[in-house]
Design a protein around this motif. Structure first.
Motif, PDB file in Angstrom:
ATOM      1  N   THR A 113       0.838  -1.192   0.000  1.00  8.48           N
ATOM      2  CA  THR A 113       0.000   0.000   0.000  1.00  8.48           C
ATOM      3  C   THR A 113       0.873   1.241   0.000  1.00  8.48           C
ATOM      4  O   THR A 113       2.112   1.154   0.103  1.00  8.48           O
ATOM      5  CB  THR A 113      -0.905   0.031   1.248  1.00  8.48           C
ATOM      6  OG1 THR A 113      -0.089   0.275   2.414  1.00  8.48           O
ATOM      7  CG2 THR A 113      -1.655  -1.284   1.413  1.00  8.48           C
ATOM      8  N   SER A 114       0.240   2.399  -0.079  1.00 13.56           N
ATOM      9  CA  SER A 114       0.994   3.653  -0.080  1.00 13.56           C
ATOM     10  C   SER A 114       1.707   3.900   1.236  1.00 13.56           C
ATOM     11  O   SER A 114       2.616   4.726   1.310  1.00 13.56           O
ATOM     12  CB  SER A 114       0.047   4.825  -0.380  1.00 13.56           C
ATOM     13  OG  SER A 114      -0.987   4.887   0.595  1.00 13.56           O
ATOM     14  N   GLN A 115       1.315   3.171   2.281  1.00 15.68           N
ATOM     15  CA  GLN A 115       1.941   3.350   3.590  1.00 15.68           C
ATOM     16  C   GLN A 115       3.220   2.527   3.743  1.00 15.68           C
ATOM     17  O   GLN A 115       4.016   2.786   4.647  1.00 15.68           O
ATOM     18  CB  GLN A 115       0.949   2.938   4.692  1.00 15.68           C
ATOM     19  CG  GLN A 115      -0.375   3.681   4.653  1.00 15.68           C
ATOM     20  CD  GLN A 115      -0.192   5.172   4.776  1.00 15.68           C
ATOM     21  OE1 GLN A 115       0.547   5.649   5.654  1.00 15.68           O
ATOM     22  NE2 GLN A 115      -0.841   5.939   3.890  1.00 15.68           N
ATOM     23  N   ASP A 116       3.398   1.529   2.879  1.00 16.13           N
ATOM     24  CA  ASP A 116       4.574   0.663   2.993  1.00 16.13           C
ATOM     25  C   ASP A 116       5.836   1.378   2.512  1.00 16.13           C
ATOM     26  O   ASP A 116       5.808   2.127   1.534  1.00 16.13           O
ATOM     27  CB  ASP A 116       4.369  -0.610   2.155  1.00 16.13           C
ATOM     28  CG  ASP A 116       3.352  -1.541   2.772  1.00 16.13           C
ATOM     29  OD1 ASP A 116       3.579  -1.974   3.913  1.00 16.13           O
ATOM     30  OD2 ASP A 116       2.339  -1.836   2.110  1.00 16.13           O
ATOM     31  N   LYS A 117       6.945   1.124   3.218  1.00 20.14           N
ATOM     32  CA  LYS A 117       8.213   1.766   2.896  1.00 20.14           C
ATOM     33  C   LYS A 117       9.221   0.777   2.287  1.00 20.14           C
ATOM     34  O   LYS A 117      10.392   1.117   2.106  1.00 20.14           O
ATOM     35  CB  LYS A 117       8.814   2.400   4.142  1.00 20.14           C
ATOM     36  CG  LYS A 117       7.948   3.524   4.722  1.00 20.14           C
ATOM     37  CD  LYS A 117       8.601   4.153   5.944  1.00 20.14           C
ATOM     38  CE  LYS A 117       7.731   5.285   6.497  1.00 20.14           C
ATOM     39  NZ  LYS A 117       8.351   5.928   7.690  1.00 20.14           N
ATOM     40  N   LEU A 118       8.787  -0.438   2.024  1.00 23.23           N
ATOM     41  CA  LEU A 118       9.680  -1.439   1.434  1.00 23.23           C
ATOM     42  C   LEU A 118      10.175  -0.971   0.076  1.00 23.23           C
ATOM     43  O   LEU A 118       9.391  -0.570  -0.782  1.00 23.23           O
ATOM     44  CB  LEU A 118       8.939  -2.773   1.280  1.00 23.23           C
ATOM     45  CG  LEU A 118       9.740  -3.921   0.666  1.00 23.23           C
ATOM     46  CD1 LEU A 118      10.900  -4.315   1.566  1.00 23.23           C
ATOM     47  CD2 LEU A 118       8.825  -5.122   0.412  1.00 23.23           C
TER      48      LEU A 118
END
Length: 381
Positions: A113-118
């Motif tokens: 999602t847009s919240q993931d920083k991977l």
């Protein structure tokens, strides 16, 4: 690897000290190996192969470039070959992760999602250099002991990778054909069988070749070459009918040169006037208990049609295959083995070359060649 093979390796290759699983298997890494025939890859199909106990998935991009990846998704390990290929990226069938075919770099993880920083671009599936030559897709099998490039697992590239081997040809127009067969043995047994000069009259007894009754003493000179040895140019055996036929047809002498080069190649050239025949046999390690002979031959002999050569060639390979199947029955019981002079000297050179290469890689010192110069060997066959 059977105890019998290990006995030979320990006796003739005491210098081999490469650590870990790679040494245990007895394979030579950081070399090109033929994985599949080029003709097996069609359109956007994915093809599987195994080299040195590494599962591979291969294909060809929309631009025609062959690629090879480890057949395992770095997410959950499912084979990527079950997935979809669109001509540019391989999509995993489990979670839809997509990887660039030519670099194995991850380009998309659908579940993020847009919240993931991977950082998706830092994820790689295993990737191996890949080239097409002589109708084969070759894969450069990189040692796991190498440090990763850009910290990318499975992308452990050496600084330079030489071109994949090419079969020598000597005219613009020629015929070419390919044959193969599997041998239920360790690659070392396949290789020393390939270079063995004394089994011909027993394994390859044929009306068109030779028989036990044609055995006589032979004398051949050998010389060192980089990573191998050469049976110097010589007149072929008088008890081999095809060579004598070629001599009658051209009205000129016939010369044969045979090379063995690490890790697994036997190359032969036959010349008579403007006529020539060139062949390469590789013994490709699949697993510790399985290898495969990949044979390619090219020639400009107008009187030798491809179908006729394939008929004889298949006979030869089948005879070798049947012998190796029988040998495997004995090797299951881990017998003590021996090598003799002079007929088995090439086998001893092979084991020494292999050991010295591993020692050179371990220490960084220059590789020592087991031959100091030309050597004359004599045997009966």
């Amino acid at each position: 690897m059977s105890e019998a093979v290990r006995t030979i390796l320990q006796g003739d290759c005491a210098a081999a000290k490469e650590p870990g699983r790679e040494a245990e298997a007895g394979f030579l890494w950081d070399f090109w190996y033929p994985a599949v025939r080029s003709a097996e890859i069609r359109g956007n199909e994915l093809v599987t192969a195994m080299l040195l106990e590494v599962p591979l998935v291969l294909g060809r991009t929309a631009e025609g470039r062959a690629f090879a990846m480890r057949d395992s998704c770095p997410h959950r390990g499912i084979p990527l070959s079950y997935g979809h290929f669109d001509g540019a990226t391989v999509e995993c069938s489990y979670h839809g992760w997509r990887f660039d075919a030519c670099t194995a770099r991850c380009v998309e993880i659908p579940s993020l999602t847009s919240q993931d920083k991977l950082k998706v671009e830092r994820i790689f599936a295993g990737h191996y250099p890949c080239e097409e030559r002589d109708g084969y897709v070759w894969v450069y099998m990189i040692s796991r002991d190498r440090k990763a490039v850009d910290n990318a697992p499975g992308t452990r590239l050496p600084e330079t990778v030489s071109a994949a081997p090419a079969l020598p040809v000597f005219s613009k127009r020629y015929k070419i054909t390919h044959l193969d067969c599997e041998l239920p043995s360790h690659v070392d047994q396949g290789i020393i069988g390939l270079m063995d000069p004394a089994h011909g009259p027993f394994v390859h007894q044929s009306w068109f070749w030779r028989s036990k009754h044609s055995i006589h003493e032979k004398e051949k000179q050998f010389e060192p070459i980089p990573h191998g040895f050469r049976m110097s140019p010589h007149s072929p055996s008088s008890n081999s009918a095809p060579y004598q036929l070629l001599k009658r047809i051209t009205g000129e002498g016939v010369t044969t040169t045979i090379d063995f080069v690490l890790p697994n190649m036997r190359l032969e050239e036959i010349h008579s006037g403007k006529m020539w025949f060139s062949s390469r046999a590789t013994v490709t390690p699949v697993r510790r208990d399985l290898c495969r002979i990949d044979f390619v031959a090219a020639w400009n002999l107008p009187f030798l049609p491809v179908f006729l050569f394939r008929m004889f060639g298949k006979t030869f390979l089948r005879q070798d295959q049947e012998t190796m199947i029988r040998q495997a029955e004995g090797l299951k019981h881990d017998p003590k083995l021996m090598l003799i002079d002079d007929a088995d000297r090439p086998a001893k050179w092979y084991f020494a070359l292999k050991a010295n290469l591993l020692e050179s890689r371990r220490t960084g010192a220059k590789m020592e060649h087991p031959m100091n110069g030309p050597v004359t060997l004599r045997w009966r066959s």
